[in-house]
Design a protein around this motif. Sequence first.
Motif, PDB file in Angstrom:
ATOM      1  N   PHE A 113      11.105  -3.309  -2.472  1.00 53.17           N
ATOM      2  CA  PHE A 113       9.564  -2.018  -2.239  1.00 53.17           C
ATOM      3  C   PHE A 113       8.360  -2.794  -2.314  1.00 53.17           C
ATOM      4  O   PHE A 113       7.298  -2.998  -1.229  1.00 53.17           O
ATOM      5  CB  PHE A 113       9.597  -0.881  -3.523  1.00 53.17           C
ATOM      6  N   LYS A 114       8.268  -3.943  -3.145  1.00 52.93           N
ATOM      7  CA  LYS A 114       6.697  -4.528  -3.012  1.00 52.93           C
ATOM      8  C   LYS A 114       6.145  -5.293  -1.573  1.00 52.93           C
ATOM      9  O   LYS A 114       5.844  -5.806  -1.178  1.00 52.93           O
ATOM     10  CB  LYS A 114       6.924  -5.842  -4.001  1.00 52.93           C
ATOM     11  N   GLU A 115       7.602  -5.382  -1.033  1.00 52.95           N
ATOM     12  CA  GLU A 115       7.293  -6.228   0.218  1.00 52.95           C
ATOM     13  C   GLU A 115       7.098  -5.413   1.385  1.00 52.95           C
ATOM     14  O   GLU A 115       6.326  -6.020   2.247  1.00 52.95           O
ATOM     15  CB  GLU A 115       8.894  -6.991   0.541  1.00 52.95           C
ATOM     16  N   LEU A 116       7.444  -3.907   1.362  1.00 51.17           N
ATOM     17  CA  LEU A 116       6.727  -3.037   2.295  1.00 51.17           C
ATOM     18  C   LEU A 116       5.727  -3.105   1.793  1.00 51.17           C
ATOM     19  O   LEU A 116       4.544  -2.234   2.264  1.00 51.17           O
ATOM     20  CB  LEU A 116       7.986  -2.082   2.162  1.00 51.17           C
ATOM     21  N   HIS A 117       4.883  -2.501   0.511  1.00 49.67           N
ATOM     22  CA  HIS A 117       3.907  -2.058  -0.006  1.00 49.67           C
ATOM     23  C   HIS A 117       3.147  -3.362  -0.987  1.00 49.67           C
ATOM     24  O   HIS A 117       3.182  -3.257  -2.150  1.00 49.67           O
ATOM     25  CB  HIS A 117       3.801  -0.678  -0.621  1.00 49.67           C
ATOM     26  N   GLN A 118       2.366  -4.435  -0.715  1.00 47.69           N
ATOM     27  CA  GLN A 118       2.288  -5.338  -1.256  1.00 47.69           C
ATOM     28  C   GLN A 118       0.670  -5.142  -2.016  1.00 47.69           C
ATOM     29  O   GLN A 118       0.657  -5.409  -3.269  1.00 47.69           O
ATOM     30  CB  GLN A 118       1.989  -6.869  -0.322  1.00 47.69           C
TER      31      GLN A 118
END
Length: 298
Positions: A113-118
């Motif tokens: 998720f963090k990769e998608l929404h940094q």
Amino acid sequence: MDLLKSIQVFEQVAQQQSFSRAAESLNLVPSAVSRQINELEKWLDIRLINRTTRSLSLTEDGKAYLLKLSDIRAQVTELRRSKTQLQQIKGLIKITAPIMIGQYMLPVALAEFKELHQDVDLAISLMNRKVELVEEGFDLAIRVGHLNDSTMVARNIGNMHFKTVASPHYINTHGMPSTPKDLKNHQCLINTAVTNAKRWSYLIDGKSTVIKVAGSLEVNDSQSLKAFAIANQGIAQLPSFYVDAAIQSGELIEILSDYVPSPLPVNLLYPSQRLLSPTVRALVDYLVPFLNQQKQKW
């Protein structure tokens, strides 16, 4: 009446100096343009445009209101743009989960998720006590077990299955229990991180039955409990995903497999849908299908 639409039509008529050209510019029929102007004049209770069969012109009031109305439309457009910016997925999300879920499931899910929404910051608190989401300032919680009536929204993300295990050396030394009732004659490793730690559930004759257990070693961490079981210290009841690898390697063996305890539901909890920020909603929409896909691993 769509006030903003009427203002847009009025602006086009004033710019084009023609109902038909304004209609063409707005992809409307001329009658719709005329109707919008009439409704705007009625709403303002003034005449905005002088009309003749050959030409039209703004009245003095029309000239004054053109500037005011154009300014209103620009402000509304800016407000909408600001709203869109505010709805971007960014900001802090506070999550709480049981330690065993946090150790096993969340790292992979939240890393993706963090990769998608940094631009999203995550604050994760792993604890085994029941957390009051609103009172303690959390946005999301993962809960294992049956839920009481709640004002929270609950989304099922799987069911946690359990296995009873011991090391081969322990079984060779102390014997294999034939039924759950035989556990009273064994050292059971007590997981104080869970409710009713000394009451283990089993399916006996098709009914969920609670068996009281006891032991001289208690610990509040599932990983440590597994390590003690591998170290020949007793029998443990743990989630399948904690022990499957050790069973495959031969470090542990499953016992009482004919009495597999009932699985416990795992739910994602959050305040009612209307209170969710776009950022939290994005995480919920991501986590539910992601964790549901992991069901076969639980």
